[in-house]
Scaffold this active site. Structure first.
Site, mmCIF file in Angstrom:
data_model
loop_
_atom_site.group_PDB
_atom_site.id
_atom_site.type_symbol
_atom_site.label_atom_id
_atom_site.label_comp_id
_atom_site.label_asym_id
_atom_site.label_seq_id
_atom_site.Cartn_x
_atom_site.Cartn_y
_atom_site.Cartn_z
ATOM 1 C CD GLU A 136 18.897 1.232 -18.258
ATOM 2 O OE1 GLU A 136 18.744 0.827 -17.084
ATOM 3 O OE2 GLU A 136 19.486 2.291 -18.538
ATOM 4 C CD GLU A 150 16.246 6.577 -19.587
ATOM 5 O OE1 GLU A 150 17.030 6.682 -18.606
ATOM 6 O OE2 GLU A 150 15.328 5.746 -19.636
#
Length: 499
Positions: A117, A264
């Site tokens: 991220e 995820e």
């Protein structure tokens, strides 16, 4: 029909194209005050037949513990190392030399995520992100590993703006130049877009606009489905809409052949008063439905039948994470190996799982030689470190006072202490696995639902494996090796045989 399943990871390969198989994997976070050591983690993974894991680093002890398991491992270049790797080809080569090469001969490392991220958490590093990926890839080429190990980077789904309708989605304009370079790298290397998809947060932030059933994959009547008026595609869940938004955002930049892997996804099982929908039942519902959705070759409305392989967040509840209560409660297991909840898997009334519920037991074979049974019993109560006090005279498991009965208790205690791992129910050929609970009268066996010790192992305890023969007999759950999904109706476990 609903089936309670203790085996929590289901990784049966499903052919969706000539070169792509769907799988469900799991993330391994380590923010636990009582984090199991890597050997214990590997025992749990093997006992659950988990075949794909993602690490948030490249921990040497974990990579060593995973050696010889066949488990597909994604390792990560941590964000704090990204700037150094992205500014120096030599630093990237050194990272590969230290974190890949010593383990690759025995540990099945299949992907490297360069940061996590990055574009949303450390935007100042955006300018070196693609360079870091290229440098890592170059080091893998030099080592002859580029065809075996893919290089990518994990993105938050928040880099995609206007995700509904999906056909109008696009990447945040501030990261678009980086995304163009990144997508070109993924296309040219045959890699994939790594994306974190959290319908829980989409639901929470929608202030009631997104129905809970839509977030949880619950069946919706046609009139409740979301329709993209530009494409007339119908969406029955948030997960598909976000994944298709990623596909359309890539299409906006003229990239059409890059697959999406969801790195995820999950649902918290507990929350604070401001999170009323973070519950055991909702977590169970979401992950059960997610598993079925990924593995039944559904794909997405834009790409039906195309795999969207997914890693569930995550293996353990992490009590050391800060923030809301939910942050600590995304796990499938507690630190001691107990499942946080038992998945419910169903499909239009068809049973999709062997209803073992994890209730397998290790017992003495009926025709076993008594001397060999006694020797195995002595080993279990000695070097095997089984607590055999329950078999002493006057205790609840003393009767019947036979070698076979006492051996069965000791074998089963060892088997469950070792999380039902391969090779832990053999004892030189005198033990076997059964689904029949051997508990009797007041004697409750360790694997019994009433024992409170179903499928657990003791943290901090080092034991050797039980003596076993050279045969392939083991006490593992049922295994399935590369069988098409149509043949697995009635046989859905978080499991498959290691390749």
């Amino acid at each position: 029909m609903v089936v309670n399943v203790f085996i929590l990871l289901l990784l049966v390969p499903l052919a969706v194209s000539a070169d792509q198989d769907a799988f469900v994997g799991v993330n391994i976070g380590t923010a636990l005050s009582d984090m199991p050591n890597p050997t214990q983690v590997a025992i749990l993974l093997k006992s659950q037949q988990i075949r794909h894991v993602r690490l948030y680093d490249a921990d040497p002890a974990m990579l060593f513990a995973l050696s010889g398991t066949g488990i597909h491992v994604t390792v990560t270049v941590p964000n704090q190392q990204l700037l150094a790797v992205g500014q120096s080809n030599a630093t990237a080569a050194n990272w590969v030399s230290r974190n890949i090469l010593p383990y690759i001969s025995t540990t099945n490392i299949t992907a490297v995520s360069v940061g996590s991220e990055v574009l949303t958490t450390i935007p100042n590093a955006a300018t070196v992100l693609v360079s870091a990926m290229k440098f890592i890839h170059s080091a893998l080429i030099a080592a002859g590993l580029n065809s075996r190990i893919k290089v990518s980077t994990v993105h938050s789904s928040s880099i995609i703006l206007d995700s509904f309708p999906p056909s109008q989605a696009f990447f945040n304009r501030t990261v678009e130049p980086v995304m163009t370079q990144l997508l070109e790298f993924l296309r040219s290397t045959g890699s994939y877009l790594m994306l974190n998809v959290y319908p829980y947060y989409d639901y929470m932030k929608s202030n009631g606009v997104i129905p809970l059933d839509y977030a949880l994959f619950r069946p919706l009547p046609p009139e409740k489905e979301a329709v993209d008026l530009n494409t007339l595609l119908h969406y029955t869940n948030v997960f598909d809409a976000v994944v298709d938004a990623a596909y359309f955002a890539m299409l906006y930049l003229n990239y059409t052949n890059i697959p999406v892997v969801v790195t995820e996804s999950g649902w918290p099982s507990k929350g604070d008063p401001s999170e009323p929908d973070a519950t055991l039942d909702n977590a169970n519902t979401y992950n059960s439905n997610l598993i079925r959705h990924v593995l039944n070759n559904t794909g997405t409305p834009k790409h039906p039948g195309v795999a969207v392989s997914t890693y569930i967040y995550e293996l353990y509840n992490e009590d050391m994470r800060t923030g809301l209560v939910s942050e600590k409660n995304w796990g499938l297991f507690e630190a001691d190996g107990r499942p946080v909840y038992v998945l419910h898997l169903m499909d239009s009334g068809s049973v999709l799982a062997n209803d073992t519920g994890g209730e397998t037991y290790c017992v003495a074979k009926g025709d076993a030689d008594k001397k060999m049974l006694q020797a195995a019993l002595d080993w279990a109560c000695g070097p095997g470190k089984v607590n055999c006090s329950m078999m002493l005279q006057g205790e609840s498991c003393y009767e019947p006072d036979t070698v076979a009965a006492h051996a069965t208790y000791a074998f089963d205690a060892y088997y469950h202490r070792m999380a039902m791992a391969d090779g832990t129910c053999d004892f030189n050929g005198v033990a076997t696995v059964t689904t029949t609970d051997p508990s009797h009268d007041g004697c409750t066996f360790p694997g019994s639902a009433g024992s409170g010790n179903n499928g657990t192992f003791n943290n901090g305890t080092t034991t050797s494996l039980a003596p076993s023969s050279n045969s392939t007999t083991s006490g593992s759950p049922l295994l399935f090796d590369s069988v098409s999904f149509s043949k697995l109706v009635g046989v859905l476990l978080w499991s498959s045989a290691f390749l």
